[in-house]
Write a protein that holds these residues in place. Structure first.
Motif, PDB file in Angstrom:
ATOM      1  N   ALA A   1       0.791  -1.234   0.000  1.00 35.71           N
ATOM      2  CA  ALA A   1       0.000   0.000   0.000  1.00 35.71           C
ATOM      3  C   ALA A   1       0.828   1.291   0.000  1.00 35.71           C
ATOM      4  CB  ALA A   1      -0.975  -0.008   1.175  1.00 35.71           C
ATOM      5  N   PRO A   2       1.857   1.437   0.837  1.00 42.76           N
ATOM      6  CA  PRO A   2       2.613   2.705   0.812  1.00 42.76           C
ATOM      7  C   PRO A   2       3.257   2.980  -0.542  1.00 42.76           C
ATOM      8  CG  PRO A   2       3.073   1.481   2.826  1.00 42.76           C
ATOM      9  CD  PRO A   2       2.318   0.557   1.927  1.00 42.76           C
ATOM     10  N   ALA A   3       3.812   1.938  -1.176  1.00 39.30           N
ATOM     11  CA  ALA A   3       4.436   2.123  -2.490  1.00 39.30           C
ATOM     12  C   ALA A   3       3.378   2.384  -3.557  1.00 39.30           C
ATOM     13  CB  ALA A   3       5.257   0.886  -2.855  1.00 39.30           C
ATOM     14  N   LEU A   4       2.253   1.695  -3.487  1.00 34.86           N
ATOM     15  CA  LEU A   4       1.185   1.909  -4.471  1.00 34.86           C
ATOM     16  C   LEU A   4       0.670   3.341  -4.415  1.00 34.86           C
ATOM     17  CD1 LEU A   4      -0.848  -1.402  -3.970  1.00 34.86           C
ATOM     18  CD2 LEU A   4       0.708  -0.864  -5.852  1.00 34.86           C
TER      19      LEU A   4
ATOM     20  N   ALA B   1     -10.721 -15.514  -7.792  1.00 39.24           N
ATOM     21  CA  ALA B   1      -9.424 -15.359  -7.140  1.00 39.24           C
ATOM     22  C   ALA B   1      -8.874 -13.947  -7.299  1.00 39.24           C
ATOM     23  CB  ALA B   1      -8.435 -16.376  -7.699  1.00 39.24           C
ATOM     24  N   SER B   2      -9.093 -13.335  -8.468  1.00 37.37           N
ATOM     25  CA  SER B   2      -8.479 -12.033  -8.752  1.00 37.37           C
ATOM     26  C   SER B   2      -9.386 -10.837  -8.471  1.00 37.37           C
ATOM     27  CB  SER B   2      -8.027 -11.974 -10.217  1.00 37.37           C
ATOM     28  OG  SER B   2      -6.959 -12.858 -10.455  1.00 37.37           O
ATOM     29  N   LEU B   3     -10.691 -11.042  -8.414  1.00 37.53           N
ATOM     30  CA  LEU B   3     -11.597  -9.901  -8.232  1.00 37.53           C
ATOM     31  C   LEU B   3     -11.279  -9.077  -6.985  1.00 37.53           C
ATOM     32  CD1 LEU B   3     -15.204 -10.939  -9.329  1.00 37.53           C
ATOM     33  CD2 LEU B   3     -14.084  -8.765  -9.808  1.00 37.53           C
ATOM     34  N   PRO B   4     -11.110  -9.682  -5.818  1.00 44.02           N
ATOM     35  CA  PRO B   4     -10.799  -8.861  -4.645  1.00 44.02           C
ATOM     36  C   PRO B   4      -9.487  -8.101  -4.791  1.00 44.02           C
ATOM     37  CG  PRO B   4     -11.548 -11.043  -3.975  1.00 44.02           C
ATOM     38  CD  PRO B   4     -11.295 -11.105  -5.449  1.00 44.02           C
ATOM     39  N   THR B   5      -8.480  -8.739  -5.353  1.00 46.20           N
ATOM     40  CA  THR B   5      -7.186  -8.076  -5.542  1.00 46.20           C
ATOM     41  C   THR B   5      -7.318  -6.917  -6.524  1.00 46.20           C
ATOM     42  OG1 THR B   5      -6.064 -10.170  -5.130  1.00 46.20           O
ATOM     43  CG2 THR B   5      -4.781  -8.442  -6.201  1.00 46.20           C
ATOM     44  N   ALA B   6      -8.076  -7.119  -7.592  1.00 51.83           N
ATOM     45  CA  ALA B   6      -8.285  -6.047  -8.568  1.00 51.83           C
ATOM     46  C   ALA B   6      -8.952  -4.841  -7.910  1.00 51.83           C
ATOM     47  CB  ALA B   6      -9.131  -6.568  -9.730  1.00 51.83           C
ATOM     48  N   ARG B   7      -9.937  -5.103  -7.092  1.00 54.68           N
ATOM     49  CA  ARG B   7     -10.624  -3.997  -6.404  1.00 54.68           C
ATOM     50  C   ARG B   7      -9.679  -3.292  -5.442  1.00 54.68           C
ATOM     51  NH1 ARG B   7     -15.410  -7.915  -5.977  1.00 54.68           N
ATOM     52  NH2 ARG B   7     -16.838  -7.224  -7.611  1.00 54.68           N
ATOM     53  N   GLU B   8      -8.868  -4.066  -4.722  1.00 52.80           N
ATOM     54  CA  GLU B   8      -7.919  -3.470  -3.780  1.00 52.80           C
ATOM     55  C   GLU B   8      -6.895  -2.602  -4.500  1.00 52.80           C
ATOM     56  OE1 GLU B   8      -6.337  -6.854  -1.786  1.00 52.80           O
ATOM     57  OE2 GLU B   8      -8.268  -7.393  -0.896  1.00 52.80           O
ATOM     58  N   LEU B   9      -6.388  -3.083  -5.640  1.00 47.92           N
ATOM     59  CA  LEU B   9      -5.412  -2.297  -6.402  1.00 47.92           C
ATOM     60  C   LEU B   9      -6.042  -1.025  -6.952  1.00 47.92           C
ATOM     61  CD1 LEU B   9      -3.478  -5.069  -8.359  1.00 47.92           C
ATOM     62  CD2 LEU B   9      -2.543  -3.547  -6.612  1.00 47.92           C
ATOM     63  N   ALA B  10      -7.263  -1.138  -7.465  1.00 43.29           N
ATOM     64  CA  ALA B  10      -7.929   0.040  -8.029  1.00 43.29           C
ATOM     65  C   ALA B  10      -8.172   1.097  -6.962  1.00 43.29           C
ATOM     66  CB  ALA B  10      -9.248  -0.374  -8.679  1.00 43.29           C
ATOM     67  N   THR B  11      -8.330   0.675  -5.712  1.00 47.79           N
ATOM     68  CA  THR B  11      -8.496   1.622  -4.605  1.00 47.79           C
ATOM     69  C   THR B  11      -7.160   2.187  -4.142  1.00 47.79           C
ATOM     70  OG1 THR B  11     -10.490   0.474  -3.852  1.00 47.79           O
ATOM     71  CG2 THR B  11      -9.371   1.865  -2.249  1.00 47.79           C
ATOM     72  N   ALA B  12      -6.139   1.338  -4.097  1.00 48.42           N
ATOM     73  CA  ALA B  12      -4.842   1.751  -3.552  1.00 48.42           C
ATOM     74  C   ALA B  12      -4.050   2.623  -4.504  1.00 48.42           C
ATOM     75  CB  ALA B  12      -4.019   0.520  -3.188  1.00 48.42           C
ATOM     76  N   LEU B  13      -4.197   2.410  -5.819  1.00 49.77           N
ATOM     77  CA  LEU B  13      -3.468   3.215  -6.797  1.00 49.77           C
ATOM     78  C   LEU B  13      -4.206   4.529  -7.019  1.00 49.77           C
ATOM     79  CD1 LEU B  13      -2.636   0.291  -9.227  1.00 49.77           C
ATOM     80  CD2 LEU B  13      -0.936   1.729  -8.081  1.00 49.77           C
TER      81      LEU B  13
END
Length: 262
Positions: free
Chosen positions: A194-197, A214-226
């Protein structure tokens, strides 16, 4: 920096776009995107180390994150001296993201398709990477792949399962086992990154299939963190989203690229 030992292809002309495929795949997995994009972009794809037409992996150290990301950096350096668009699917998305975090000035924009979760998530290939590697060495590619990559528990539709199996069986078994243990089993989750993103300024398109549990939660997390990311969920698609719905994915890419600053 030359991309030694790698099979690399560039098609088309224009701004540079480098795409990295997923675990067990090859540069061939980007053919639908090449057809759609090569009229406006110089699209570079490559077989990752240990895959298909690239050199096999001889030791565990050669399969670690630093080596895999260095390959992407070498391909990018050969593709363009200017900032470029970096992208990938699954393992390739993890690699493109880590290249962007390491060399943000080299990245004009970022495309992350079906991003894998880290092993701590309990989802996807990273969570089963160690067991998958053991099965490859104990049972061989066919049996291990049927259990972990394209079987009933993989969450793939029949066509995607056939694609995955066809590509998977052309690789060196020990190379895949090394990558599973040394790279995929050690991936950090978006929370850990998260800090680097939060410092990554590149416009980012995160693409994921609606059926890719498998990837949906990670995709949502990345879209929020970036800070400059948007999420595109593709209906009727699983993990290999670019092959399952190529026309929809290509349209999303062209729309995203058209909105980028010159």
């Amino acid at each position: 920096m030359a991309a030694t030992g790698l099979h690399v292809e560039t098609h088309g002309s224009g701004p540079a776009l480098v795409l990295a495929h997923g675990f067990g795949g090859s540069a061939r997995n980007w053919r639908p995107q090449l057809r759609a994009l090569k009229g406006a972009f110089a699209v570079t794809t490559y077989d990752a180390r240990g895959h298909a037409r690239s050199a096999a992996i001889a030791s565990a150290a050669e399969a670690r994150e630093a080596a895999v990301v260095a390959d992407f950096a070498a391909v990018a350096a050969d593709a363009s001296a200017a900032p470029l668009i970096a992208g990938g699917l699954s393992m390739g998305a993890a690699t493109a993201l880590r290249f962007a975090l390491a060399q943000p000035a080299r990245v004009r924009a970022l495309v992350l398709m079906a991003p894998p979760a880290g092993p701590a998530s309990g989802r996807g290939i990273s969570a089963s990477a160690l067991a998958f590697a053991d099965a490859i060495e104990r049972e061989g590619l066919e049996a291990a792949g049927a259990r972990f990559a394209w079987g009933a528990n993989a969450g793939l539709d029949p066509q995607a399962a056939a694609w995955v199996r066809a590509g998977f069986l052309e690789h060196a078994a020990q190379s895949l086992a090394h990558l599973l243990r040394e790279y995929l089993a050690r991936l950090e989750t978006p929370e850990e990154l998260a800090p680097a993103l939060a410092r990554l300024a590149a416009p980012t398109l995160v693409v994921v299939g609606a059926r890719d549990a498998a990837s949906l939660p990670t995709a949502r997390e990345l879209a929020t963190a970036l800070p400059h990311a948007r999420l595109a969920v593709v209906p009727d698609a699983g993990h290999v989203v670019n092959l399952a719905q190529p026309e929809r994915v290509n349209a999303m890419l062209l729309e995203f690229f058209a909105a980028l600053a010159p």
